[in-house]
Write an enzyme that holds these catalytic residues in place. Structure first.
Site, mmCIF file in Angstrom:
data_model
loop_
_atom_site.group_PDB
_atom_site.id
_atom_site.type_symbol
_atom_site.label_atom_id
_atom_site.label_comp_id
_atom_site.label_asym_id
_atom_site.label_seq_id
_atom_site.Cartn_x
_atom_site.Cartn_y
_atom_site.Cartn_z
ATOM 1 N N THR A 143 0.859 -1.180 0.000
ATOM 2 C CA THR A 143 0.000 0.000 0.000
ATOM 3 C C THR A 143 0.895 1.230 0.000
ATOM 4 O O THR A 143 1.913 1.241 0.679
ATOM 5 C CB THR A 143 -0.861 0.000 1.285
ATOM 6 O OG1 THR A 143 -1.772 -1.082 1.210
ATOM 7 C CG2 THR A 143 -1.625 1.310 1.451
ATOM 8 N N GLY A 201 -10.816 -2.597 2.287
ATOM 9 C CA GLY A 201 -9.903 -2.474 3.428
ATOM 10 C C GLY A 201 -9.920 -1.063 3.994
ATOM 11 O O GLY A 201 -10.867 -0.298 3.765
ATOM 12 N N ASP A 202 -8.864 -0.719 4.733
ATOM 13 C CA ASP A 202 -8.851 0.595 5.393
ATOM 14 C C ASP A 202 -8.419 1.736 4.483
ATOM 15 O O ASP A 202 -8.743 2.896 4.753
ATOM 16 C CB ASP A 202 -7.922 0.558 6.616
ATOM 17 C CG ASP A 202 -6.460 0.342 6.218
ATOM 18 O OD1 ASP A 202 -6.201 -0.543 5.369
ATOM 19 O OD2 ASP A 202 -5.587 1.048 6.733
ATOM 20 N N THR A 217 -0.911 1.928 6.603
ATOM 21 C CA THR A 217 -0.717 0.719 5.797
ATOM 22 C C THR A 217 -0.632 -0.468 6.729
ATOM 23 O O THR A 217 0.006 -0.396 7.774
ATOM 24 C CB THR A 217 0.574 0.808 4.967
ATOM 25 O OG1 THR A 217 0.793 -0.471 4.356
ATOM 26 C CG2 THR A 217 1.793 1.155 5.822
ATOM 27 N N GLY A 218 -1.304 -1.537 6.364
ATOM 28 C CA GLY A 218 -1.222 -2.714 7.220
ATOM 29 C C GLY A 218 -2.425 -3.597 7.023
ATOM 30 O O GLY A 218 -3.101 -3.536 5.986
ATOM 31 N N GLY A 273 -5.725 -4.249 6.971
ATOM 32 C CA GLY A 273 -6.801 -3.269 6.899
ATOM 33 C C GLY A 273 -7.933 -3.477 7.877
ATOM 34 O O GLY A 273 -8.494 -2.525 8.421
#
Lengths: 360, 360
Positions: free
Chosen positions: B225, B255-256, B276-277, B279
């Site tokens: 991301t 996702g986030d 980022t990660g 989500g």
């Protein structure tokens, strides 16, 4: 009716003894154990609050029959969840079953009777959050799910994801065995006429979508999002929101209702919130989480926090709408910056409040 | 090199006069005008910070060539935005053009080279927020938009909505004249192989999706991301995030990254954040807004706030990932609870930091 009863000698003696005992306990600074002796641990507060949308709801536009119908369904919905909580059920179940009542009623813009997008279809959004686990689920743009709030809860419990959308959300719900409905089930004459009127306005006036969005009639068409926040006897908060979004919406628009943090948020450490209103402004203001953050980090009461966000921040940007919420002690907030919001609350003692307009 | 210069008599006299004047001004409590006389208004701080994804990025798995390639593209990206800011450009333009560099590179999971969903297609998510107006735009599940961050900015500027999804997002972007690409443009051999491997694992092990999501290999597939936060000379913050989500995602999962408050948030009153990660955990934690709320309401520094959310709250839930952010003074945060995060920062003086692993 009940006259003043002259105390008997024995009662007088007992009263004197209690006063003397209290005075002694006060003097020796030993109130803790006394309080404990007098009151057994009080039953945990529980409660439930719902909304059925906020907007330009004016008494002059409402027939007595419509007024009555809305108050009845609000009461039925809130009593459904209250009974679950009173019997020791979870806030999750209370929120789900309460929202079902409103999703299944054509009076609200959620499930059956949701507003129509530019293609004349429903696109249903919903989200749910569990304040104990900080777990959540959401769907956006579903077309065949009878009860979107249940799909949101299934996404939370039975998928590795938090948010599903479009055809994928419908497919997931079908795989989960949730009730599916054809387009006809959701359609109502009222929403068809509303779409025709908005599209006629759009064609005639050659208005931009932005200008159209501000028209009083279209604002009316946003009303009806439903939501619920519950606090159960275990002290767990849950919040859910379900909507059809806005009439004549285009490009698979997603509003605030399925967005965790915007339309829905719950955290046992602070409060649970469900929002309704002009979704774009509620996303930009991250309304539900902002209220929880003001409670958690700034020590505001839930009423103060809801007031600051709805009357302050959202209104300042030009947005309108409202929220309902409960904190982890059962204190309730029902705030809107619009003339009306369909709303109801029941506390642990079963005290019922049902309101539509600003004051009643 | 420069020795101590013995003051002349005139200078000494002037110094004495200044000390006397200062003492008098201090005594009469009138420091304002003096401060103004001594210091001309310093040039506003500006800066830019980016990430290219966080995860299990270990030196032992990285060839020197890959290490070099990532550092070069990170530097190119951050320098692109920095040049815009240094020339007096807006934080919005800096974020957009910086993210283009990473979207156009197959090294990152965004735009060209995005990971593939269960059907072998890309589904692109992006969001943008303008900290001055608290305005925002986002797209989710797009398949044909070359630069998703530009579509998010167009949704903000040229539609009445904040978030569009699926085919509607592609259609809107095409109507706006944004560059469209066929499926082949986005596809890379690396992502095809990754999808095959994940699906083979899924079939062989008959694992649940939840278990699969935890596998180290799949976690690797979430990395990449991209995001950017910029502060311009006018003091305006902007933040943007763009991603392909996770390999083998199903049911039009969101996702986030496209969620305002979770993956992206910017507010001139506090800070701008891009996340980022994993989500799902970032949505549940409303990561970007929570960091801004800790800065705004609890008075934490951006580093303290980012640390508390990433190492405290997200990690406690079991989630991993990171954030980059700038506050309204240009202070930078680059926090992750993973072994690595592709990241770079340039401050107003042009000081460059590029890191991949925990310490370098």
């Amino acid at each position: 009716m009940l006259g003043w009863k002259i105390p008997t000698l024995e009662e007088n003696t007992n009263t004197m003894r209690l006063i003397l005992f209290s005075a002694v306990m006060l003097l020796i600074g030993c109130q803790g154990p006394m309080t404990k002796q007098q009151n057994s641990e009080p039953e945990k507060a529980f409660g439930i609050v719902i909304h059925g949308g906020a907007g330009t709801i004016l008494r002059k536009n409402m027939t007595p029959e419509m007024d009555k119908a809305y108050r009845e369904i609000l009461q039925t919905a809130v009593a459904t969840g209250h009974a679950i909580l009173a019997a020791g059920g979870t806030s999750t179940e209370a929120v789900e079953k309460t929202i079902h009542v409103m999703e299944n009623s054509p009076l609200f813009n959620a499930g059956k009777g949701a507003v129509l997008n530019a293609e004349g279809e429903v696109e249903l959004d919903a989200s749910f959050m569990d304040g104990a686990q900080l777990d959540a689920g959401a769907i956006a743009g579903a077309r065949t799910i009878k009860n979107p709030i249940s799909a949101a809860i299934r996404v939370m419990n039975d998928s590795p994801h938090v948010m599903l959308s479009g055809a994928g959300a419908d497919q997931f719900a079908a795989q989960q065995g949730l009730a599916q409905e054809e387009a006809d089930y959701f359609l109502t004459e009222r929403r068809k006429k509303a779409l025709e009127r908005v599209q006629a306005e759009e064609a005639a006036a050659n208005q931009t979508s932005a200008a159209l969005l501000s028209s009083a009639f279209l604002q009316q068409q946003r009303i009806g999002t439903v939501g619920c926040v519950a606090l159960d006897k275990m002290g767990n908060l849950a919040a859910g929101t379900s909507t059809g979004g806005m009439t004549n919406k285009k490009w698979n628009r997603i509003g605030d209702a399925p967005i965790i943090g915007a339309g829905t948020y719950a955290n046992n450490a602070s409060c649970g919130i469900s929002a309704t209103g002009w979704g774009e402004y509620f996303i930009r203001s991250v309304v539900a989480h902002d209220i929880a953050a003001l409670v958690a980090y700034k020590g505001l009461s839930i009423q103060e926090a809801a007031h600051e966000v709805i009357h302050g921040k959202v209104a300042k940007l030009g947005g309108d709408g409202g929220v309902v919420g409960l904190d982890n002690q059962g204190n309730v907030a029902m705030e809107m910056n619009t003339p009306g919001m369909y709303r109801a609350h029941m506390d642990a003692q079963g005290k019922l409040t049902v309101k539509i307009y600003r004051d009643e």
